[in-house]
Design an enzyme around this catalytic site. Structure first.
Site, PDB file in Angstrom:
ATOM      1  N   GLY A 178      28.072  45.937 101.135  1.00  0.00           N
ATOM      2  CA  GLY A 178      26.810  45.367 100.702  1.00  0.00           C
ATOM      3  C   GLY A 178      26.943  43.879 100.483  1.00  0.00           C
ATOM      4  N   THR A 229      29.958  47.986  92.975  1.00  0.00           N
ATOM      5  CA  THR A 229      29.240  49.216  93.298  1.00  0.00           C
ATOM      6  C   THR A 229      29.639  49.754  94.670  1.00  0.00           C
ATOM      7  OG1 THR A 229      27.384  47.995  94.281  1.00  0.00           O
ATOM      8  CG2 THR A 229      27.211  48.567  91.945  1.00  0.00           C
ATOM      9  N   GLU A 264      23.152  52.354  95.029  1.00  0.00           N
ATOM     10  CA  GLU A 264      24.448  51.797  94.662  1.00  0.00           C
ATOM     11  C   GLU A 264      24.941  52.479  93.388  1.00  0.00           C
ATOM     12  OE1 GLU A 264      24.558  47.480  94.605  1.00  0.00           O
ATOM     13  OE2 GLU A 264      22.577  47.435  95.556  1.00  0.00           O
ATOM     14  N   PHE A 290      14.121  40.419  85.556  1.00  0.00           N
ATOM     15  CA  PHE A 290      14.401  39.792  84.258  1.00  0.00           C
ATOM     16  C   PHE A 290      14.209  38.280  84.326  1.00  0.00           C
ATOM     17  CE2 PHE A 290      16.558  43.814  84.310  1.00  0.00           C
ATOM     18  CZ  PHE A 290      16.389  44.301  83.017  1.00  0.00           C
TER      19      PHE A 290
END
Length: 327
Positions: free
Chosen positions: A197, A208, A259, A289
Site C-alpha cells: 500500500g 498495516t 487494512e 480529523f
C-alpha cells in the site's frame, strides 16, 4: 468431505440424501437446511450431498450488477464440512445447467448422478429454466422418480425476521457486524492476499496489512476490532487487529481499502500471503480529523478499545524505526 466439480466426477452409483442451494454466506437459515440434510442422511444410512453453484446465479443473469459474495466458495465448503456434509457437488452455473427444464434437472442431476433417495430444501426453493419449478414440482417428480422431499420451513430470528442473505447485506452496509454475526452464526470475514500500500501507517507507527478483497462483501467504512488470521503449518494463528475500511480521507485517498494493524507487532512480513480478516465489532465510522495529531490520538484510543473487546494485551503505536516488514 469429497468435492465434485462436474457431472463426470460424481460416481453415479451411490444413493444419497441431497440438499440444493447457493448457500451464499451459509447463514443460520442455510445451516438449518444443510443440518437437516445431514441428520436425515444419517438416519437413513446414506451419505449427505450438498449441490451448490459457482459462479453465483445472480452474477450470471445480471452481469451489469456486480455481486459481492458474503462468503467465498472456500468458506462455503469449510462451513459444509463443519456441518458434517459427506460430499459437495459444485456445479458450474452455465447455460448447460440453467436452461434445463425442471424435469431434466431432476433426472440429470438428482436421479442419474446423485442417486437421491431424499431431497431437502427450503420453502423458497426454485429450480429449472426460469425458476419455473418449486417445492411442489419437486414433490411431483419425487413421486415419479422415487425420492422423498423434505421442506425446511422458513427459520425466524427471535425478532421474527427470516434469516436471509439480504438481511446480512443490509447489516454489513450499516457496519453492524455484531448483528450480522448473529444472522450468520459466525463473525463476518474477508480473505485476500496482502499487497503493498502507500505505507503511511508504517511511518505513523501503525503498520498495516493491506488486503486485495475484490468480489467479497466488506462492511461499511469505519474502524473495527477483529482478528487477522494466517495459516501456520497445519494450524491457524489469530492475531488481534484494529481494522480500517475506507478511502483514508485524512490523506485524500480515492480507493477503498481493507487494512489490518496487528496490535504491537513490528515484525510481521505478510506481503504475498493469503490471510483472513475477521470483523468483530465496529468502533467508529471513518472520519476526517483537524490534524494528523488528532488522528493519531484517536487511533491510540482505537487500539485500546480493540484490545479490550478482544481480550488481548493492550498496545500502543509502535516505533516506526522498528518495523521490519518488507525490508
Amino acid at each position: 468431505m469429497q468435492i465434485w466439480r462436474s457431472l463426470h466426477e460424481v460416481p453415479g452409483n451411490q444413493r444419497s440424501v441431497v440438499t440444493i442451494g447457493n448457500f451464499d454466506g451459509m447463514h443460520q437459515g442455510h445451516s438449518r437446511v444443510v443440518g437437516t440434510c445431514v441428520e436425515r442422511a444419517r438416519k437413513r444410512g446414506f451419505p449427505s450431498v450438498a449441490l451448490t453453484f459457482d459462479p453465483h446465479p445472480r452474477s450470471v443473469h445480471r452481469p451489469g450488477e456486480p455481486l459481492e459474495l458474503i462468503a467465498t466458495l472456500e468458506d462455503r465448503l469449510d462451513a459444509m464440512a463443519i456441518a458434517g456434509v459427506d460430499a459437495v457437488f459444485v456445479a458450474n452455473y452455465s447455460p448447460d445447467l440453467y436452461m434445463l427444464s425442471p424435469e431434466d434437472f431432476v433426472v440429470n442431476y438428482l436421479v442419474e448422478r446423485l442417486g437421491a433417495v431424499e431431497v431437502v430444501v427450503g420453502e423458497d426453493f426454485r429450480f429449472g429454466r426460469g425458476n419455473s419449478g418449486d417445492v411442489e414440482t419437486l414433490r411431483e417428480y419425487g413421486r415419479q422418480y422415487g425420492f422423498d422431499v423434505s421442506m425446511v420451513t422458513d427459520v425466524e430470528a427471535p425478532s421474527g425476521r427470516r434469516w436471509s442473505s439480504s438481511w446480512v447485506r443490509e447489516l454489513m452496509a450499516e457496519g453492524n457486524v455484531e448483528e450480522a454475526s448473529r444472522v450468520l452464526g459466525r463473525f463476518p470475514r474477508v480473505n485476500g492476499c496482502v499487497v503493498h500500500g502507500a505505507k503511511r501507517g508504517r511511518a505513523l507507527g501503525f503498520p498495516t496489512a493491506n488486503l486485495a478483497v475484490a468480489g467479497q462483501l466488506v462492511p461499511a467504512d469505519g474502524v473495527y476490532a477483529g482478528w487477522l488470521v494466517r495459516d501456520v503449518g497445519h494450524s491457524q494463528e489469530f492475531l488481534p487487529a484494529a481494522i480500517s475500511v475506507g478511502s483514508n480521507p485524512q490523506f485524500q485517498g480515492t480507493s477503498r481499502t481493507v487494512e489490518a494493524h496487528v496490535l504491537g507487532r513490528t515484525d510481521l512480513n505478510l506481503y504475498g500471503e493469503e490471510v483472513t480478516v475477521v470483523f468483530v465489532k465496529r468502533l467508529r465510522p471513518m472520519m476526517l480529523f483537524n490534524s494528523v495529531d488528532d488522528l493519531l490520538s484517536q487511533m491510540d484510543q482505537d487500539l485500546l478499545a480493540t484490545a479490550a473487546i478482544l481480550g488481548a494485551r493492550s498496545a500502543t503505536r509502535v516505533d516506526p524505526a522498528k518495523v521490519t516488514a518488507g525490508l
